[in-house]
Design an enzyme around this catalytic site. Structure first.
Site: not given
Length: 698
Positions: A43, A238, A260, A375, A404
């Site tokens: 309207p 990895d 690895k 390691m 981790g």
């Protein structure tokens, strides 16, 4: 439930907009660039409507006859909710796509946040959950687009027909298109004729990026590394990679695990080098995803040399090395003013010495800084003995840290002379770093969150897994999605005509059941709103929320979220002779229909979906908790992983799941009182609080 994004051609299509206010105007302005033929009915209309070209204005109230001839889209944007609802019902009955302002339950399509440049269009939607989030991601996406994108796309569109005609092989043509697009994006403008011919003639040669993934959660990767991962066509990854990183890899990309790891079967370095060369020579963009930093005892240098020798374009993207990241995770700074002014990172895996330690090892004892051995856990006795024999103080603060994504995280601190025994007592296992120096006595870690240090395995669909993972990670836990489930829709073997002939109880025991059911009935041209005459029962709040997204509110939801409680309450609420129809999983427990039939009701048990699962991690890491959100998930986990892991506290979403789990383990487990992802998290929090109380009283 997310809404499926779909692009449609609206050029010269009629669009009916009912409403003349600011909302209607905004929606019309979004549609105009797409060539629609709009009609606006209201309207009263804002003056801006009068200025828009080719808009038909009808200044009156809506009539049903306005839906003839059938418009392509209808937008209801009046200030009267009942009028909007009526328009929605009319459109659903006539199968006309309809959007109702500010009421997703009445919509069959939504207006996304739009970004348009020429022929490029992007739509962003959160399904109405968060307009703020929609606006945020719209701005982030806009920042990524080049200013001349419309010109680039026009140029690519112009050369496309000629290239399709001149290069019949699809895979070669796709490679050429990719090179041309990349070159355009790099230049920021269309290519010249000479540049175009050069990129077409070039033989496709791929590339390799060695990307350091860091040494922990997925968000430790660099922005450059993540960008390369999202654009790669193959990833060679990895050990010790957060599985969440692989979710960033395009679905079409090749995924190759070539880990690895000491004492485990793995690919040789020569095999890895050769595979990288083969993938690149086939024209692929390859990411070699490596834990930590590729150049820190990661043999990344060997891989780069092999790639260069083969003439393969390559690059290295650094990552956070374990020598620094794992120490920091434990609250140990590897250097600190007045404590340690140097850092020495040493491999304890030397092949050309009798004990595997470097030839100049004894000189390390005289250094005043921090020593970090990688390691070297199996050589820990030799490391400590030789350091003390060379003059290192036996009381030097030391640590063995495994963190981790290691399968067995531990943090051990002890004087140098007692470090070996302390590591044995803690059952420390590789991979781990050995840190020796005064900084090992420091602890700068943040205040512990309530679930800090816990690793929790998640099973289930993406929807429920993400809810758990987000909540658990915010509480400090490491959450690992160990088994991913996908919903597989089953054919709806049910006569839907029954729903039109009699009033029934429609019963759902999961949000997956709700969503699958409504997807199927919409495909059969039945609108969700047409089912409001039926009665609905759900097993819990999460299932009820899924139902509400379709504009339907549950008539019944038990206070106790179990199949037994649901059956008892339905039996009390339903009238004799009322049909009860269950829409649920193919592996759902028989308890619900058995109780209802035992109470004298006619029950149809309709399986509408099943679960297909796959293992996300292999091997399964050591877990403190393992969550299950369905009985089928328990069965499939046991099949894929060979059983339920020992010394892991399992958490079931409800009693049905718990009943199935009891068939696979004799160990005690937890049952969530609330059938939801939040309920599982609350159960773990409560169990941790109880354990700490028992220990304190102990």
């Amino acid at each position: 439930m997310p809404w499926f994004p779909m692009f449609i051609n609206l050029k010269n299509k009629s669009v009916l907009i009912i409403g003349g206010g600011a909302v209607a105007l905004r929606k019309l302005q979004k549609l105009m660039p797409y060539g629609v033929i709009p009609t606006v009915i209201a309207p009263h209309v804002l003056p801006e409507f009068e200025t828009l070209p080719d808009v038909r204005l009808r200044k009156r109230s809506f009539r049903v006859s306005d839906l003839r001839p059938r418009p392509s889209l209808v937008i209801a944007a009046t200030d009267n909710k009942e009028t909007n609802r009526r328009i929605s019902v009319l459109c659903y009955k006539r199968h006309i796509p309809v959007n109702v302002a500010d009421d997703p339950a009445l919509c069959s399509f939504l207006f996304p946040a739009l970004i348009q440049q020429g022929t490029f269009s992007a739509g962003i939607s959160t399904g109405g959950a968060s307009p703020v989030a929609t606006a945020y991601f719209k701005e982030r996406l806009r920042e990524l687009l080049p200013e001349s994108l419309d010109k680039l796309l026009s140029w690519l569109e112009c050369i496309r027909p000629a290239l399709k005609a001149s290069i019949p092989e699809q895979h070669k043509r796709a490679a050429v298109f990719r090179r041309l697009f990349d070159a355009c994006m790099a230049k920021g403008a269309p290519l010249t004729q000479e540049e175009t011919e050069k990129y077409i003639a070039d033989e496709p040669l791929g590339s390799v990026a060695l990307v350091g993934a860091g040494c922990g959660k997925a968000d430790l990767i660099t922005m450059r590394g993540l960008r390369l991962l999202r654009q790669c066509q193959a990833v060679v990854y990895d050990d010790l990679i957060d599985p969440a990183l692989l979710d960033a890899v395009p679905e079409s990309a090749i995924r190759l695990y070539m880990g690895k790891r000491s004492k485990s079967h793995s690919a040789s370095q020569a095999e890895i080098n050769q595979k990288l060369i083969e993938l690149a020579r086939s024209g692929l963009r390859v990411v070699r995803l490596k834990g930590g930093d590729p150049y820190l005892f990661g043999r990344g240098g060997e891989e780069i040399l092999a790639l260069k020798a083969a003439g393969i374009p390559c690059q290295e993207v650094p990552g956070i090395p374990s020598a620094i990241g794992i120490a920091a995770e434990a609250g140990i700074p590897v250097t600190h003013r007045g404590v340690s002014r140097s850092l020495h990172i040493i491999t304890a895996h030397t092949a050309d010495t009798p004990d595997g330690l470097p030839a100049d090892f004894d000189a390390l004892a005289k250094l005043s800084g921090t020593l970090v051995f990688l390691m070297g856990l199996e050589r820990l006795p030799a490391i400590t003995t030789r350091l003390m024999a060379a003059g290192k103080d036996e009381n030097t603060p030391s640590a063995v840290i495994s963190g981790g994504n290691a399968p067995n995280p531990v943090r051990v601190r002890a004087p140098l002379s007692r470090l070996e025994q302390a590591a044995k007592n803690a059952n420390a296992s590789a991979p781990a770093i050995i840190l020796i120096g005064d900084v090992a006595a420091m602890d700068l870690s943040a205040p512990s969150d309530r679930l800090s240090g816990l690793r929790i395995g998640i099973t289930g669909t993406q929807e429920i897994a993400e809810k758990q993972m987000n909540a658990l990670q915010s509480l400090g836990a490491e959450a690992v999605w160990v088994m991913r489930s996908e919903i597989k829709e089953l054919p709806l073997e049910f006569d839907l005509q029954i729903l039109a002939e009699q009033c029934c109880w429609l019963v759902f025991t999961s949000a997956n059941g709700v969503n699958t059911f409504f997807r199927q009935i919409v495909r059969k041209n039945i609108t969700p709103l047409s089912l409001r005459t039926h009665k609905f029962a759900v097993i819990g709040a999460a299932t009820g929320a899924a139902l509400a997204q379709y504009g339907i509110h549950a008539d019944l939801c038990p206070n106790t979220f179990t199949s037994e409680a649901l059956a008892i309450e339905i039996a009390a609420a339903a009238k004799r002779g009322e049909q009860i129809i269950l829409f649920r999983s193919a592996v759902a427990t028989p308890a619900l229909p058995e109780i209802l039939r035992g109470s004298g009701f006619s029950v149809e048990d309709i399986p509408i979906y099943d679960l297909e699962s796959e293992a996300c991690v292999s091997p399964l890491p050591k877990l403190d908790y393992l969550t299950f959100s369905s009985a089928g998930g328990v069965k499939q986990f046991a099949q894929k992983y060979g059983g339920i892991p020992e010394q892991t506290r399992c958490v079931c979403i409800g009693s049905v799941t718990a009943q199935t789990l009891s068939q696979y383990t004799d160990d005690l487990f937890l049952i969530s009182e609330e059938i939801s992802a939040d309920g599982i998290v609350k159960t773990i929090l409560h169990d941790q609080k109880r354990q700490k109380t028992d220990l304190a009283e102990g």
